[in-house]
Design an enzyme around this catalytic site. Sequence first.
Site, PDB file in Angstrom:
ATOM      1  CB  SER A  43     -53.221 -63.286 -10.059  1.00  0.00           C
ATOM      2  OG  SER A  43     -53.599 -62.978  -8.892  1.00  0.00           O
ATOM      3  CD  GLU A  64     -65.580 -63.780  -9.473  1.00  0.00           C
ATOM      4  OE1 GLU A  64     -66.734 -63.623  -8.865  1.00  0.00           O
ATOM      5  OE2 GLU A  64     -64.400 -63.758  -9.271  1.00  0.00           O
ATOM      6  CG  HIS A 115     -53.981 -68.445 -10.836  1.00  0.00           C
ATOM      7  ND1 HIS A 115     -53.641 -67.905 -11.526  1.00  0.00           N
ATOM      8  CD2 HIS A 115     -52.957 -68.343  -9.155  1.00  0.00           C
ATOM      9  CE1 HIS A 115     -53.141 -67.098 -10.835  1.00  0.00           C
ATOM     10  NE2 HIS A 115     -52.439 -67.647  -9.283  1.00  0.00           N
ATOM     11  CG  ASP A 123     -53.677 -69.601  -3.333  1.00  0.00           C
ATOM     12  OD1 ASP A 123     -52.976 -69.431  -1.957  1.00  0.00           O
ATOM     13  OD2 ASP A 123     -53.383 -68.884  -3.579  1.00  0.00           O
ATOM     14  CD  GLN A 127     -58.278 -69.896  -4.378  1.00  0.00           C
ATOM     15  OE1 GLN A 127     -57.984 -68.672  -4.456  1.00  0.00           O
ATOM     16  NE2 GLN A 127     -59.343 -70.151  -3.610  1.00  0.00           N
ATOM     17  NE  ARG A 173     -49.570 -69.030  -7.980  1.00  0.00           N
ATOM     18  CZ  ARG A 173     -48.189 -69.324  -7.109  1.00  0.00           C
ATOM     19  NH1 ARG A 173     -47.526 -69.925  -6.691  1.00  0.00           N
ATOM     20  NH2 ARG A 173     -48.488 -67.956  -5.724  1.00  0.00           N
TER      21      ARG A 173
END
Lengths: 319, 280
Positions: A43, A64, A115, A123, A127, A173
């Site tokens: 992604s 993360e 994103h 989404d 997100q 994105r």
Amino acid sequence: MAIGDKSGLSPGGATRDAFGKALETLGERFPEVVVVDGDVGNSTRTEAFATAFPDRAFNVGIAEANMVSVAGGLASCGKTPVVASFAAFLLCNAYDQIRMSVTFPAQNVKLVGSHSGISIGEDGPSQMGIEDVALACSLPGMTVIVPCDEISTGKATEEMLQREGPVYLRLGRPAVPRIYEDDSEFVIGRANQLRDGDDLTIIANGLMVAVALDAAAELSDQGISARVLDMHTVKPIDEPAVAAAARETQAIVVAEEHSANGGLGSAVAIAVSRTTPVPIAYVNTGDCYAESGDPDGLLEKYGLTSGRIVEAARSVKAN
Amino acid sequence: MSLEDQRPTIEELEDKARVLRRHIIEMTTEAGSGHPTSSLSATEVVTAIYFGGFLNYNAAEPDWTERDRFIMSKGHAVPALYAAMAEAGYFPVEDLATLRKLGSPLEGHPNVRRLAGIEASTGSLGQGLSIGLGQALGCRIDGLDSRVFVVMGDGEMGEGQVWEAIATAHKYQVGNLTAIVDQNGYQQTGATSDVLDLTPFAPKIESFGWHVQTINGNDMSEVVSALETAVDITDRPTAIVAETQKGFGILPVLEEAGDMNFHGQALPAEVAEKALAHLG
């Protein structure tokens, strides 16, 4: 009508794609670069680098916190780690790790958040990174870059790798219009003036640069001459460019795909109030979370349109 | 001559640990704050790593590329590290008296930007093992056989990030990383068994594919022997669960003072005096 149509921009690709391509290309030239991924490499587009340089890429899984601190450790060994995840997960989930393992020890870690904003669409809000710029700017020593198109993203990636110290690069994105030419200049901390004008200045970054150029075209039809600045670097902000805009056009509109607080709007407001106080209007996602939906519909519903910039421009001029 | 050949005797290391303990008590009481008891539990471990021939370092050249690395992930126990660094020659022993004072590089928790020889800024618990893992990977990329030692607290093991790092170290078969859990049984508000009991640590860490030893972490010969075993293992990460006592070395004095935890506070001058007398 698509973003960029009114200002005659040609279509382009997504900034995340440009980043992935640039990183892979630059891998040879920057042998110290390593990638640390939280299992979203396909992604964030670090996948191409990982394929080309498998010994210099680490997928640490959906973790993360560990991802960022591992990068801090790699940096303390002289590596240049590029840590990429969704903007929301990188900045919000691993904020303290960025603080303790990256900015406080001043490690040379490059954080890349894809994103970002509401334009990710379907989404949904979990997100959507709408707080990331504020969080990144709050960290001492962090450089924060929000490029607007493919070409500037490629250049920003290269400049980021050359720059010593922590950097946050914010990516989107969807495909966005092409703003720059291959030989356009990109210098961290220096705004690019894309259009000159006398009546007001629209300061934008990321996706909103193309929207700002559309707004400037509309304003021109209405007899209002708008300067447009691509403020790709939010921190350190180009204070001389902001001051000149305030002095020469006497009104400012700030447009960004981010919440109302702590992003480009705040940075511009500080710079304006420190130098040349003039009225400022703000176009952003406000103080709310968005929702799932198609990107264009979301941008319309949450006010990130050229029409809203035009309204803001007219109101700020009326002040 | 290898580091191993220079290894002092257990008695010599015990003497050195006593010196470190005196520094820990003196500097925190002088500062009027700090975590002496959390430092005292880890003193054998820190002493053995720095002076037992396990850590390859050069105090005159702290950034020497081929050095091993030591991270005090339980950053509040940094007085133990400062004491070792002073004895190792990183800075004059007299500077220990500046602990926590304005302008001193000996901050309340370790800060890499202030003091050469500190390998990670810690104090927000749970990050040291991940940073150490990054350093172990970085050394490996460069073909260095440097080892990274990370000392964590048992309370710190409540941080989820620690377990992320444990899993990832196994994934990459990091053979140059050694974690030591200073299991002193207490954390800020009381016994670790009451706050969040994660014991037994050994089978949990083992289940992630690590080599694990459980020892009496205040017994110098056990500490040295466990470190000898750990540094010989190079095909996977290693952990030492060091069962210790918070305030070890001055326990009767703490008992008399009526607080066996004494978390996050310096000993009052009169207690410190008794503690120093007890240490001899």
